[in-house]
Design an enzyme around this catalytic site. Structure first.
Site, PDB file in Angstrom:
ATOM      1  N   ASN A   1      35.099  -1.994 -17.406  1.00 44.35           N
ATOM      2  CA  ASN A   1      35.539  -1.530 -15.796  1.00 44.35           C
ATOM      3  C   ASN A   1      34.918  -2.571 -15.377  1.00 44.35           C
ATOM      4  O   ASN A   1      34.147  -2.809 -15.252  1.00 44.35           O
ATOM      5  CB  ASN A   1      35.466   0.319 -15.636  1.00 44.35           C
ATOM      6  CG  ASN A   1      35.770   0.799 -15.823  1.00 44.35           C
ATOM      7  OD1 ASN A   1      37.337   0.438 -17.145  1.00 44.35           O
ATOM      8  ND2 ASN A   1      35.560   2.342 -16.436  1.00 44.35           N
TER       9      ASN A   1
ATOM     10  N   GLY B   1      37.939   0.595 -11.451  1.00 44.18           N
ATOM     11  CA  GLY B   1      37.334   2.201 -11.365  1.00 44.18           C
ATOM     12  C   GLY B   1      35.841   1.524 -12.233  1.00 44.18           C
ATOM     13  O   GLY B   1      35.150   2.890 -12.759  1.00 44.18           O
TER      14      GLY B   1
ATOM     15  N   ILE C   1      27.883  11.215 -19.265  1.00 42.72           N
ATOM     16  CA  ILE C   1      27.178  12.484 -18.535  1.00 42.72           C
ATOM     17  C   ILE C   1      28.835  13.615 -18.108  1.00 42.72           C
ATOM     18  O   ILE C   1      28.717  15.150 -18.085  1.00 42.72           O
ATOM     19  CB  ILE C   1      26.307  12.756 -16.848  1.00 42.72           C
ATOM     20  CG1 ILE C   1      26.100  13.661 -17.269  1.00 42.72           C
ATOM     21  CG2 ILE C   1      27.204  12.126 -16.650  1.00 42.72           C
ATOM     22  CD1 ILE C   1      24.704  13.546 -15.638  1.00 42.72           C
TER      23      ILE C   1
ATOM     24  N   HIS D   1      28.475  -2.117 -18.389  1.00 42.69           N
ATOM     25  CA  HIS D   1      27.848  -0.826 -19.628  1.00 42.69           C
ATOM     26  C   HIS D   1      29.969  -1.331 -20.701  1.00 42.69           C
ATOM     27  O   HIS D   1      30.554  -1.362 -19.841  1.00 42.69           O
ATOM     28  CB  HIS D   1      27.884   0.813 -19.228  1.00 42.69           C
ATOM     29  CG  HIS D   1      28.699   0.774 -18.120  1.00 42.69           C
ATOM     30  ND1 HIS D   1      28.157   0.692 -16.573  1.00 42.69           N
ATOM     31  CD2 HIS D   1      29.840   1.273 -17.792  1.00 42.69           C
ATOM     32  CE1 HIS D   1      29.785   0.737 -15.622  1.00 42.69           C
ATOM     33  NE2 HIS D   1      30.533   1.343 -16.627  1.00 42.69           N
ATOM     34  N   LEU D   2      29.203  -0.814 -21.770  1.00 43.54           N
ATOM     35  CA  LEU D   2      30.280  -0.976 -22.590  1.00 43.54           C
ATOM     36  C   LEU D   2      31.137   0.139 -23.029  1.00 43.54           C
ATOM     37  O   LEU D   2      29.826   1.384 -24.107  1.00 43.54           O
ATOM     38  CB  LEU D   2      30.722  -1.597 -24.245  1.00 43.54           C
ATOM     39  CG  LEU D   2      31.643  -1.727 -25.797  1.00 43.54           C
ATOM     40  CD1 LEU D   2      32.464  -2.599 -24.448  1.00 43.54           C
ATOM     41  CD2 LEU D   2      31.343  -2.506 -26.219  1.00 43.54           C
ATOM     42  N   HIS D   3      32.258   1.351 -22.831  1.00 45.42           N
ATOM     43  CA  HIS D   3      32.350   2.699 -22.892  1.00 45.42           C
ATOM     44  C   HIS D   3      32.842   2.468 -24.251  1.00 45.42           C
ATOM     45  O   HIS D   3      33.568   1.765 -24.583  1.00 45.42           O
ATOM     46  CB  HIS D   3      33.491   3.051 -21.862  1.00 45.42           C
ATOM     47  CG  HIS D   3      33.332   3.064 -20.554  1.00 45.42           C
ATOM     48  ND1 HIS D   3      33.095   4.333 -20.586  1.00 45.42           N
ATOM     49  CD2 HIS D   3      33.045   2.376 -19.727  1.00 45.42           C
ATOM     50  CE1 HIS D   3      32.636   4.696 -19.262  1.00 45.42           C
ATOM     51  NE2 HIS D   3      33.284   3.054 -18.458  1.00 45.42           N
TER      52      HIS D   3
END
Ligand code: 5GP
Length: 114
Positions: free
Chosen positions: A87, A93, A31, A100-102
């Protein structure tokens, strides 16, 4: 584990721009994107952090990367390159306590990270 914003996205209680889904994994656009492509790839299983990954989750974690590389190809950033990040906890952070994998790409990344 307490419910997170991501479990609400999995359950369709809140909306997200979903780019990939199967029985075990969901991926949707961040988002607040930090790059032209910024997708979060998450297991539907509610694992809070890397610290809580169980040996039985090994295949599931691998599948996150298989999904990420597929999304990278679909987004056209597989050849230019991209970054994947997990993270973990405060100093890492982490803000949302659902693993979750960015997947970040579409611009040159800096190193080292801030
Ligand atoms: P973290 O800091 O925990 O590694 O990353 C959490 C990410 O989730 C942030 O990049 C943040 O912008 C994103 N995020 C937080 N709330 C929502 C939401 O409701 N929808 C979407 N699509 N992304 C969110």
């Amino acid at each position: 584990m307490s419910e997170t914003i991501f479990s609400k996205i999995i359950n369709r209680e809140i909306a997200a721009d979903i780019v990939f889904e199967n029985d075990r994994i969901l991926a949707f656009r961040d988002i607040n994107p930090q790059a032209p492509v910024h997708v979060l790839v998450i297991p539907k299983k509610p694992i809070p952090t890397i610290n809580a990954i169980d040996p039985e989750d090994v295949a599931l974690i691998g599948e996150l990367f298989i999904a990420a590389r597929q999304i990278a190809a679909e987004e056209g950033i597989d050849e230019s390159g991209y970054r994947t990040v997990f993270n973990c906890n405060r100093d890492g952070g982490q803000e949302v306590y659902h693993l979750h994998l960015h997947l970040l790409g579409g611009r040159a990344m800096q190193w080292p990270p801030g």
